[in-house]
Design a protein around this motif. Structure first.
Motif, PDB file in Angstrom:
ATOM      1  N   SER A   1      56.755   2.193  69.616  1.00  0.00           N
ATOM      2  CA  SER A   1      56.885   2.836  70.925  1.00  0.00           C
ATOM      3  C   SER A   1      55.509   3.295  71.367  1.00  0.00           C
ATOM      4  N   SER A   2      55.237   3.175  72.659  1.00  0.00           N
ATOM      5  CA  SER A   2      53.964   3.655  73.192  1.00  0.00           C
ATOM      6  C   SER A   2      53.876   5.178  73.170  1.00  0.00           C
ATOM      7  N   LEU A   3      54.971   5.861  72.814  1.00  0.00           N
ATOM      8  CA  LEU A   3      54.944   7.312  72.690  1.00  0.00           C
ATOM      9  C   LEU A   3      54.267   7.750  71.396  1.00  0.00           C
ATOM     10  N   PHE A   4      54.385   6.930  70.361  1.00  0.00           N
ATOM     11  CA  PHE A   4      53.844   7.292  69.044  1.00  0.00           C
ATOM     12  C   PHE A   4      52.794   6.259  68.625  1.00  0.00           C
ATOM     13  N   THR A   5      51.551   6.540  68.927  1.00  0.00           N
ATOM     14  CA  THR A   5      50.474   5.575  68.643  1.00  0.00           C
ATOM     15  C   THR A   5      49.298   6.188  67.891  1.00  0.00           C
ATOM     16  N   GLU A   6      49.324   7.488  67.661  1.00  0.00           N
ATOM     17  CA  GLU A   6      48.142   8.156  67.105  1.00  0.00           C
ATOM     18  C   GLU A   6      47.758   7.608  65.735  1.00  0.00           C
ATOM     19  N   ALA A   7      48.733   7.380  64.877  1.00  0.00           N
ATOM     20  CA  ALA A   7      48.393   6.903  63.530  1.00  0.00           C
ATOM     21  C   ALA A   7      47.865   5.477  63.570  1.00  0.00           C
ATOM     22  N   GLU A   8      48.393   4.642  64.476  1.00  0.00           N
ATOM     23  CA  GLU A   8      47.876   3.286  64.619  1.00  0.00           C
ATOM     24  C   GLU A   8      46.414   3.315  65.089  1.00  0.00           C
ATOM     25  N   ILE A   9      46.104   4.221  65.993  1.00  0.00           N
ATOM     26  CA  ILE A   9      44.725   4.381  66.459  1.00  0.00           C
ATOM     27  C   ILE A   9      43.839   4.880  65.328  1.00  0.00           C
ATOM     28  N   GLN A  10      44.336   5.847  64.579  1.00  0.00           N
ATOM     29  CA  GLN A  10      43.536   6.419  63.487  1.00  0.00           C
ATOM     30  C   GLN A  10      43.316   5.423  62.350  1.00  0.00           C
ATOM     31  N   LEU A  11      44.193   4.449  62.204  1.00  0.00           N
ATOM     32  CA  LEU A  11      43.968   3.409  61.203  1.00  0.00           C
ATOM     33  C   LEU A  11      42.605   2.752  61.444  1.00  0.00           C
ATOM     34  N   SER A  12      42.305   2.424  62.678  1.00  0.00           N
ATOM     35  CA  SER A  12      41.006   1.846  63.001  1.00  0.00           C
ATOM     36  C   SER A  12      39.892   2.874  62.904  1.00  0.00           C
TER      37      SER A  12
ATOM     38  N   GLU B  24      37.274  -0.166  44.317  1.00  0.00           N
ATOM     39  CA  GLU B  24      36.401   0.819  43.681  1.00  0.00           C
ATOM     40  C   GLU B  24      36.930   2.232  43.865  1.00  0.00           C
ATOM     41  N   SER B  25      37.478   2.509  45.048  1.00  0.00           N
ATOM     42  CA  SER B  25      38.008   3.835  45.329  1.00  0.00           C
ATOM     43  C   SER B  25      39.064   3.718  46.414  1.00  0.00           C
ATOM     44  N   CYS B  26      39.919   4.703  46.497  1.00  0.00           N
ATOM     45  CA  CYS B  26      40.895   4.736  47.582  1.00  0.00           C
ATOM     46  C   CYS B  26      41.232   6.171  47.911  1.00  0.00           C
ATOM     47  N   GLU B  27      41.707   6.371  49.108  1.00  0.00           N
ATOM     48  CA  GLU B  27      42.105   7.696  49.560  1.00  0.00           C
ATOM     49  C   GLU B  27      43.223   7.542  50.571  1.00  0.00           C
ATOM     50  N   SER B  28      43.952   8.616  50.791  1.00  0.00           N
ATOM     51  CA  SER B  28      45.014   8.593  51.796  1.00  0.00           C
ATOM     52  C   SER B  28      44.770   9.711  52.789  1.00  0.00           C
ATOM     53  N   HIS B  29      45.057   9.424  54.052  1.00  0.00           N
ATOM     54  CA  HIS B  29      44.901  10.391  55.135  1.00  0.00           C
ATOM     55  C   HIS B  29      46.254  10.578  55.808  1.00  0.00           C
ATOM     56  N   VAL B  30      46.734  11.798  55.861  1.00  0.00           N
ATOM     57  CA  VAL B  30      47.979  12.099  56.565  1.00  0.00           C
ATOM     58  C   VAL B  30      47.628  12.417  58.020  1.00  0.00           C
ATOM     59  N   VAL B  31      48.207  11.648  58.935  1.00  0.00           N
ATOM     60  CA  VAL B  31      47.933  11.794  60.363  1.00  0.00           C
ATOM     61  C   VAL B  31      49.131  12.474  61.025  1.00  0.00           C
ATOM     62  N   SER B  32      48.883  13.613  61.648  1.00  0.00           N
ATOM     63  CA  SER B  32      49.937  14.353  62.337  1.00  0.00           C
ATOM     64  C   SER B  32      49.881  14.085  63.839  1.00  0.00           C
ATOM     65  N   PHE B  33      51.047  14.096  64.474  1.00  0.00           N
ATOM     66  CA  PHE B  33      51.112  13.892  65.921  1.00  0.00           C
ATOM     67  C   PHE B  33      52.384  14.564  66.441  1.00  0.00           C
ATOM     68  N   PRO B  34      52.366  15.027  67.682  1.00  0.00           N
ATOM     69  CA  PRO B  34      53.541  15.718  68.234  1.00  0.00           C
ATOM     70  C   PRO B  34      54.727  14.765  68.369  1.00  0.00           C
ATOM     71  N   ASN B  35      55.890  15.271  68.011  1.00  0.00           N
ATOM     72  CA  ASN B  35      57.134  14.535  68.219  1.00  0.00           C
ATOM     73  C   ASN B  35      58.008  15.355  69.159  1.00  0.00           C
ATOM     74  N   PRO B  36      57.989  15.018  70.447  1.00  0.00           N
ATOM     75  CA  PRO B  36      58.733  15.849  71.421  1.00  0.00           C
ATOM     76  C   PRO B  36      60.234  15.820  71.212  1.00  0.00           C
ATOM     77  N   TYR B  37      60.748  14.802  70.539  1.00  0.00           N
ATOM     78  CA  TYR B  37      62.187  14.752  70.300  1.00  0.00           C
ATOM     79  C   TYR B  37      62.613  15.789  69.261  1.00  0.00           C
ATOM     80  N   LEU B  38      61.708  16.065  68.304  1.00  0.00           N
ATOM     81  CA  LEU B  38      62.008  17.027  67.248  1.00  0.00           C
ATOM     82  C   LEU B  38      61.461  18.419  67.560  1.00  0.00           C
ATOM     83  N   GLY B  39      60.550  18.497  68.514  1.00  0.00           N
ATOM     84  CA  GLY B  39      59.939  19.772  68.826  1.00  0.00           C
ATOM     85  C   GLY B  39      58.960  20.231  67.772  1.00  0.00           C
ATOM     86  N   THR B  40      58.450  19.311  66.969  1.00  0.00           N
ATOM     87  CA  THR B  40      57.492  19.635  65.916  1.00  0.00           C
ATOM     88  C   THR B  40      56.590  18.433  65.707  1.00  0.00           C
ATOM     89  N   ASP B  41      55.715  18.487  64.697  1.00  0.00           N
ATOM     90  CA  ASP B  41      54.849  17.355  64.403  1.00  0.00           C
ATOM     91  C   ASP B  41      55.517  16.401  63.426  1.00  0.00           C
TER      92      ASP B  41
END
Length: 245
Positions: A45-56, A217-234
């Motif tokens: 959905s075009s409503l939830f794109t922040e994590a896809e953007i942050q991947l790049s 050689e190494s790896c890391e994980s990043h948790v990306v938060s974004f507003p979810n207006p349907y849930l009223g939280t992130d």
């Protein structure tokens, strides 16, 4: 005129019926949303794109140099690809998608970023199975056979956004990629010091991190938060970043 609901395309594919629709969301002041579905399952959905953007953004920020060659697995609505092209260090971008209709939507300008992607000379949209070409020992990311006697081309970054997570796949056949052999195969197509990045809808998985650490050689994980207006939280997604030695 305000859009209430419009199905822009609906096509049969080997993986099921894929559809693109545009609709107004009355719960968000009639905001116009674009959505992709495969059969009855929502893909994007075009409503939830922040994590896809942050991947790049996250993965390309970990690279040095100003002539980067990047591959994105999975086109979707184009947000990962668009964010990569926003980076001036990117010299070339290949976006590989198994769904011909999705590529067609961008070329016809049916999705918001279609014209931006297809008009950028650095960007090439490739109709192929990412998992096939990423793990092939005889083909490059264009799906073309390696030239005899020539070094196999490698890229600085491979960014993947196709399955829901390393353990929740759109197609059961994709599961072979998320194994030691599959990840070793794709690592061979990445230059030394390069990055493999992966989007996931689920929290960081310790077992997948351990697998990446065995190969890279190494790896890391990043948790990306974004507003979810349907849930009223992130809500949160995960970006995995693995660096090749």
């Amino acid at each position: 005129m305000t859009v209430v609901f419009e199905e822009l395309d609906y096509q049969e594919t080997p993986l099921g019926v894929i559809s693109l629709r545009r609709r107004s969301e009355p719960r968000l002041n009639n905001k116009i949303l674009f959505e992709i579905k495969l059969d009855d399952e929502y893909l994007m959905s075009s409503l939830f794109t922040e994590a896809e953007i942050q991947l790049s953004k996250i993965c390309l920020a970990a690279l040095e140099g100003d002539e980067l060659d990047v591959v994105v697995g999975g086109l979707g609505l184009g947000y990962t690809a668009w964010a990569a092209l926003e980076n001036p260090a990117v010299r070339s971008l290949k976006v590989v998608d198994v769904m011909a209709p999705v590529i067609d939507w961008h070329r016809r300008g049916l999705v918001p970023l279609g014209t931006q992607l297809t008009s950028d000379p650095r960007c090439t949209l490739i109709h192929a199975d990412f998992f096939d070409v990423a793990t092939s020992k005889t083909k490059d990311f264009d799906g073309l056979a390696y030239s005899e006697g020539q070094p196999h081309p490698q890229v600085h970054a491979v960014l993947l956004d196709i399955d829901h997570s390393p353990s929740y796949w759109l197609n059961p056949g994709n599961s072979a990629f998320y194994t030691e052999q599959g990840l070793r195969d794709v690592s061979e197509k990445i230059l030394s010091g390069g990055i493999f990045g992966l989007w996931s809808d689920e929290p960081p998985a310790a077992d997948f991190m351990a697998l990446l650490n065995r190969i890279f050689e190494s790896c890391e994980s990043h948790v990306v938060s974004f507003p979810n207006p349907y849930l009223g939280t992130d809500s949160t997604n995960t970006v995995y970043l693995a660096r090749k030695a």
